[in-house]
Each structure stands twice: as structure tokens, then as C-alpha cells.
Design a protein around this motif. Structure first.
Motif, PDB file in Angstrom:
ATOM      1  N   ASP A 199       0.926  -1.307  -0.076  1.00  0.00           N
ATOM      2  CA  ASP A 199       0.200   0.013  -0.002  1.00  0.00           C
ATOM      3  C   ASP A 199       0.832   1.328  -0.116  1.00  0.00           C
ATOM      4  OD1 ASP A 199      -2.277  -1.411  -0.115  1.00  0.00           O
ATOM      5  OD2 ASP A 199      -2.190  -1.639   2.224  1.00  0.00           O
ATOM      6  N   GLU A 206      -0.620   8.220   8.917  1.00  0.00           N
ATOM      7  CA  GLU A 206      -2.019   8.171   8.174  1.00  0.00           C
ATOM      8  C   GLU A 206      -2.937   7.124   8.375  1.00  0.00           C
ATOM      9  OE1 GLU A 206      -4.284   9.790   4.098  1.00  0.00           O
ATOM     10  OE2 GLU A 206      -2.100   9.996   4.232  1.00  0.00           O
ATOM     11  N   ALA A 207      -2.369   5.875   7.994  1.00  0.00           N
ATOM     12  CA  ALA A 207      -3.267   4.821   7.970  1.00  0.00           C
ATOM     13  C   ALA A 207      -3.505   4.308   9.375  1.00  0.00           C
ATOM     14  CB  ALA A 207      -2.433   3.547   7.597  1.00  0.00           C
ATOM     15  N   GLU A 208      -2.706   4.770  10.466  1.00  0.00           N
ATOM     16  CA  GLU A 208      -3.212   4.647  11.855  1.00  0.00           C
ATOM     17  C   GLU A 208      -4.182   5.443  12.030  1.00  0.00           C
ATOM     18  OE1 GLU A 208      -0.981   4.263  16.203  1.00  0.00           O
ATOM     19  OE2 GLU A 208      -0.652   5.923  15.016  1.00  0.00           O
ATOM     20  N   ASP A 241      -6.898   2.128   9.419  1.00  0.00           N
ATOM     21  CA  ASP A 241      -6.574   1.167   8.748  1.00  0.00           C
ATOM     22  C   ASP A 241      -5.808  -0.081   8.902  1.00  0.00           C
ATOM     23  OD1 ASP A 241      -8.180   2.089   6.387  1.00  0.00           O
ATOM     24  OD2 ASP A 241      -6.481   2.928   5.131  1.00  0.00           O
ATOM     25  N   LEU A 242      -5.037   0.150  10.204  1.00  0.00           N
ATOM     26  CA  LEU A 242      -4.005  -0.701  10.696  1.00  0.00           C
ATOM     27  C   LEU A 242      -4.622  -1.595  11.622  1.00  0.00           C
ATOM     28  CD1 LEU A 242      -0.941   1.491  11.146  1.00  0.00           C
ATOM     29  CD2 LEU A 242      -1.269  -0.018   9.154  1.00  0.00           C
TER      30      LEU A 242
END
Length: 314
Positions: free
Chosen positions: A108, A294-296, A300-301
Motif C-alpha cells: 500500500d 495516516e493509516a493509523e 486502516d491498521l
């Protein structure tokens, strides 16, 4: 001693033939032989056994080989750095990663990097953490995203912790849950047949250590798989496997069962301390850190993955 002489020596060490080494370097065989002799005179020792039979390196040649690889790799890095300084219009990043991280975080993050820096290329090497460390030490990789072993990494590497990731048990969703509680102990897990990764995989070592700590023996259904093969075998009901939580995303045929007590691993970004990162390597690292942050933030994580390092504020 010159870089060209070292390059000729490395070609000879790789192919073990004067003729093939000369072909690889695009020179006549006498030219390669003269340059090797000049290198040996400079060092004061023979590097190659020239007797009949297969070509071999002398003890001096074996000692010089890893140093020659590092010197030539560092020279390549210097040339790449000069090109990259000019506006990051050219360049490459040689990235190593474990298989689970290749199909998870990096799959990703790399598109984000390419969107921002379309003129920079990535060479991706997929391997276990021990082999990735060896690649860094030999100058074959610029950075590696790997799992930090219990004893830590060599102090010659600069290590930036990225994630603390929980490991869970994967089973086929087509079968009943492994536990009505949604959790299970390693002792309970030992009653199930395992689909086990090949030797050299961090997940194999972590799983076997957890079994040893619990005082139980593993029972294998299949051994020796790569990540994709292991997950596919679990989906088809061959057995269960201990895997990182991040691999469950996008795999609706897998069921996750948490281990108790929880089992974690630390994922880090590593590079050599004695080599300054090129601009391309630096922006890759910054992009990866920013992507994880940003994913956190957007979830998303997952809840059992903790980001351990933040990208510097611009």
C-alpha cells in the motif's frame, strides 16, 4: 588499487571463470588478467588460485571479497546520490522486506511513493530478516523493513522502529471457530495441525519459540511455505498458521483468533550507519513513516497494530 580492478575481481569471484568474467565486464581476457594481477601486486597477496581445476579464491581473496563488494556498492551509491541531488529526477531505492510486509504495508505504501516521486524507481527484495540484514551489510540493499529479533540487531545498523504488531491464528472461515471465546492459548493451538513457514522466516522462529515457552510440541500439516502459499493452504483447510494481524485485511476467507497471552513482534526500518542515505532513500523513509501515521489515524491498521515512529513535521 582501483574500483575497476575490484569490479573485475568481483566478476571473477561470481562466475569463477576468467573467460566468463571478461565477457561479463565487456573486456578481453588478457585485460582482465592484467588488472587482477595489478590488484594482487597492490595488496601483496594472490587472490585467486590459478592451478588446474575449478577456479577458487585464496584465503586472501576470501577476506577481500566482502570488502570489495562494499567498496563497489558504496561507489555506486555515490554516483546515484549525485544524480538524485539534482531535483530527484533520477534515482532508485533498493528496498528489502519480509514477505508478510511486502503483501501488507509495502503493497500500500509503494504506490503512494510512486505518485509523489514518479521518476524514482524501487528495487524490491523479498526475504527473511536475517538475509535482509546480510543484504544491508553487503551493500546490496539501501533499506530493509524487517522484524527485530529478540536479541536486537547489529549496532552497525541504524534501526527505526515502525510498528508493534500482534500475531494471531489464521483458520479457514469455512470451518467452525477455533474457540468460542475468540481467543486461544498456545497450548490449545498445539492440538491443531500447523501450516508452517520455511526456515529463515521470522514467523517460524517466533511461533516455535512460543511453543517452547509454553512447553508444548508443534504438530505440522505442511512445512516450508512462503507467505502466499501458507495463507492459501489455511484457506483450503489444510491447517492453521500464526500470522501478523495485517495480513487478514482483504482476505475474507480467513478467520482471526487472538492468542492469549498476546504475541507481538516489532517491525523496523534498518539501514547501515556508515552510509549516509541518498535523497531518494530519505524520501522513501519519510513517505513510509507518513503513510503509517495516516493509516493509523484513519484506522486502516487495526486496533492491535501500534505505530512506533512518526514522520518529522515538514
Amino acid at each position: 588499487m582501483t574500483l575497476q580492478q575490484l569490479a573485475y575481481f568481483l566478476a571473477l569471484a561470481d562466475v569463477r571463470s576468467f573467460t566468463r568474467a571478461a565477457d561479463r565486464m565487456g573486456v578481453a581476457q588478457p585485460t582482465l588478467s592484467r588488472q587482477l594481477r595489478a590488484l594482487e601486486e597492490s595488496l601483496g597477496a594472490l587472490l585467486v588460485n590459478r592451478s588446474q581445476g575449478p577456479l577458487t579464491l585464496t584465503p586472501a581473496g576470501e577476506a577481500v571479497l566482502p570488502l570489495a563488494r562494499r567498496i563497489v556498492a558504496d561507489a555506486d551509491n555515490a554516483r546515484a546520490a549525485v544524480a538524485e541531488v539534482v531535483g530527484l529526477r533520477r534515482g532508485r531505492v533498493r528496498v528489502g522486506a519480509t514477505p508478510s510486509l511486502c503483501i501488507g504495508v509495502l503493497a500500500d505504501a509503494i504506490p503512494v511513493f510512486h505518485d509523489r516521486y514518479p521518476d524514482l524507481s524501487i528495487e524490491l527484495s523479498e526475504n527473511g530478516s536475517q538475509l535482509l540484514v546480510s543484504g544491508l551489510e553487503r551493500g546490496e540493499l539501501d533499506v530493509a523493513v524487517l522484524v527485530v529479533p529478540r536479541q536486537g540487531l547489529d549496532p552497525s545498523l541504524e534501526v527505526t522502529p515502525l510498528l508493534r504488531e500482534r500475531l494471531s491464528v489464521a483458520s479457514p472461515r469455512s470451518e467452525p471457530p477455533l474457540s468460542g471465546r475468540g481467543t486461544m492459548s498456545v497450548t490449545e493451538l498445539s492440538r491443531r495441525a500447523l501450516v508452517m513457514f520455511r526456515r529463515g522466516y521470522d514467523l517460524r522462529e517466533v511461533t516455535l519459540r512460543a511453543y517452547a515457552d509454553a512447553g508444548v510440541e508443534p504438530r505440522f500439516a505442511v512445512e516450508g511455505g512462503e507467505m502466499d502459499a501458507v495463507l492459501r493452504l489455511v484457506e483450503t483447510g489444510t491447517g492453521v498458521a500464526v500470522v501478523p494481524d495485517l495480513v487478514f485485511a482483504g482476505r475474507p476467507r480467513l478467520r482471526r483468533t487472538a492468542l492469549t497471552p498476546p504475541l507481538y513482534r516489532t517491525v523496523a526500518l534498518a539501514r547501515r550507519t556508515d552510509v549516509s542515505p541518498t535523497p531518494a532513500v530519505q524520501v522513501f523513509q519519510d513517505t513510509l513513516l507518513g503513510f503509517l501515521a495516516e493509516a493509523e489515524t484513519i484506522g486502516d491498521l487495526g486496533t492491535d497494530v501500534q505505530v512506533l515512529h512518526r514522520a518529522p513535521t515538514p
